[in-house]
Write a protein that holds these residues in place. Sequence first.
Motif, PDB file in Angstrom:
ATOM      1  N   ASP A   1      25.205  27.582 -13.930  1.00  0.00           N
ATOM      2  CA  ASP A   1      25.294  28.895 -13.279  1.00  0.00           C
ATOM      3  C   ASP A   1      25.418  30.009 -14.317  1.00  0.00           C
ATOM      4  N   TYR A   2      26.268  29.765 -15.325  1.00  0.00           N
ATOM      5  CA  TYR A   2      26.461  30.781 -16.367  1.00  0.00           C
ATOM      6  C   TYR A   2      25.163  31.042 -17.125  1.00  0.00           C
TER       7      TYR A   2
ATOM      8  N   ALA B   1      26.238  19.619 -26.920  1.00  0.00           N
ATOM      9  CA  ALA B   1      26.863  20.238 -28.096  1.00  0.00           C
ATOM     10  C   ALA B   1      28.260  20.770 -27.800  1.00  0.00           C
ATOM     11  N   GLY B   2      28.736  20.569 -26.557  1.00  0.00           N
ATOM     12  CA  GLY B   2      30.076  21.022 -26.192  1.00  0.00           C
ATOM     13  C   GLY B   2      30.189  22.518 -26.033  1.00  0.00           C
ATOM     14  N   TYR B   3      29.125  23.146 -25.569  1.00  0.00           N
ATOM     15  CA  TYR B   3      29.092  24.601 -25.424  1.00  0.00           C
ATOM     16  C   TYR B   3      30.213  25.096 -24.512  1.00  0.00           C
ATOM     17  N   GLN B   4      30.914  26.138 -24.951  1.00  0.00           N
ATOM     18  CA  GLN B   4      31.976  26.746 -24.159  1.00  0.00           C
ATOM     19  C   GLN B   4      31.514  28.115 -23.656  1.00  0.00           C
ATOM     20  N   ILE B   5      31.677  28.345 -22.377  1.00  0.00           N
ATOM     21  CA  ILE B   5      31.281  29.628 -21.791  1.00  0.00           C
ATOM     22  C   ILE B   5      32.179  30.725 -22.355  1.00  0.00           C
ATOM     23  N   PRO B   6      31.599  31.734 -23.003  1.00  0.00           N
ATOM     24  CA  PRO B   6      32.431  32.791 -23.583  1.00  0.00           C
ATOM     25  C   PRO B   6      33.096  33.639 -22.504  1.00  0.00           C
ATOM     26  N   ASP B   7      34.363  34.002 -22.767  1.00  0.00           N
ATOM     27  CA  ASP B   7      35.124  34.905 -21.883  1.00  0.00           C
ATOM     28  C   ASP B   7      35.276  34.353 -20.464  1.00  0.00           C
TER      29      ASP B   7
ATOM     30  N   GLU C   1      43.246  37.819 -13.207  1.00  0.00           N
ATOM     31  CA  GLU C   1      43.227  37.261 -14.567  1.00  0.00           C
ATOM     32  C   GLU C   1      42.737  35.818 -14.621  1.00  0.00           C
ATOM     33  N   TYR C   2      42.942  35.065 -13.520  1.00  0.00           N
ATOM     34  CA  TYR C   2      42.608  33.645 -13.522  1.00  0.00           C
ATOM     35  C   TYR C   2      41.763  33.274 -12.298  1.00  0.00           C
ATOM     36  N   ASN C   3      41.093  32.116 -12.391  1.00  0.00           N
ATOM     37  CA  ASN C   3      40.549  31.457 -11.207  1.00  0.00           C
ATOM     38  C   ASN C   3      41.641  30.545 -10.666  1.00  0.00           C
TER      39      ASN C   3
END
Length: 410
Positions: free
Chosen positions: A21-22, A338-344, A371-373
């Motif tokens: 989705d991102y 590659a272990g991609y992390q969604i920024p922010d 601030e959070y989900n």
Amino acid sequence: MKITSVKGTNDYLPKETELRDYLQASILNTYRSCGFEHITTPVLEEIENLDNSEGGENLGLIFRILKRGDKLDKALSSGNPKELADLGLRYDLTLPLSRYYACHRADLPTPFKCIQIDYAFRAERPQKGRYRQFVQCDIDILGSDSVNCEIELIDTTAKALLNIGIKNFKVKINDRRILKNLISAAGFSAEDTDSVCIVFDKMDKIGAEGVSAELLEKGFAADTVKKFTELMSIAPFTLDTAEQYCEDKTPVENLRYIISAVTGLAKDSYTIVYDKSLVRGQGYYTGPVFEIESLDFGSSIAGGGRYDNMVGKFLNESVPAVGFSIGFERISSILADAGYQIPDAKKRIAVIYDAADILPALKKADEYRTEYNVVLYERPKKLGKLFGKLEEQGFFGCYILNESTELKVF
């Protein structure tokens, strides 16, 4: 009943879907920021349209949909297999776009710059990287024959890739008209061009010897195949080399212009090179064709080209068009591995509550949602077990209603 997905398709877990989705949203936002407009078309197309779309080997991978009721009975009695289907699933997004433009041209700007991010379907033999259902991310420009369209598409696609973290890549470019001249110079007839292109497109996979062997298997003359192989083995094979075999120099001049312009735009973030062996398998390409290759992963991650005759099949008049498609499945797989992390990305927390306290729990969750989900959980008998599961799932912390005074961080 089988619980696994159909071969060549995938189920995606929540974490995988979040990444997909991102990535799609990021690509869409980049496309929109560059002035392209988002459209959607049906997954179903008339089988006549699909069969006459010059899709190369993809025409053999169309999912055909049987006629229904009396029409199917009549088709079965005819004994002609071609009469059994009247619809099919689209194998890419270019044919549907061409039909869409032909239908809605009066309501669209000229040139029309559009986005399609949607599923396509091919009856592939399932294997790693090849699926029967897959997402494509396309941008196209219809109604302009300016070579600046190619520059804009390459620049926009590169921006989209850079924005999602694909850094080390190069753009490869060729022109079908140059390739046709080289094929003609070897002694092939004009009628042989498409067949030769289909084989030559496999050069990266089967090498020069494999191309030569397959051309011979198709019945082409040995001396012609030899001359073609020798011609394509010239090194270095530059645009200056190609120009010697082109009576019309325009395609070569256009590629020089595109390469120079894109090199300036890239600012050393990627490169663009002429590649004589770049074909693109679809037969509908008429001019420049291009691909983007990931240098880190050694695979093509985007491709496209000019297809000036496709819309004309519907309107009986020439309508210039050019497009570029990102191979979304390959990119999402590469980044996931590659272990991609969604920024922010917002962190996830849990609000744990007793069954009778759902209303105050929802209010407390709303306080944290800026601030959070926030996920709500009814309080189980064993809190420790729930805490362990939340940590495993990557939760940042939790709040226990009527017990916590502040967020508990794991």
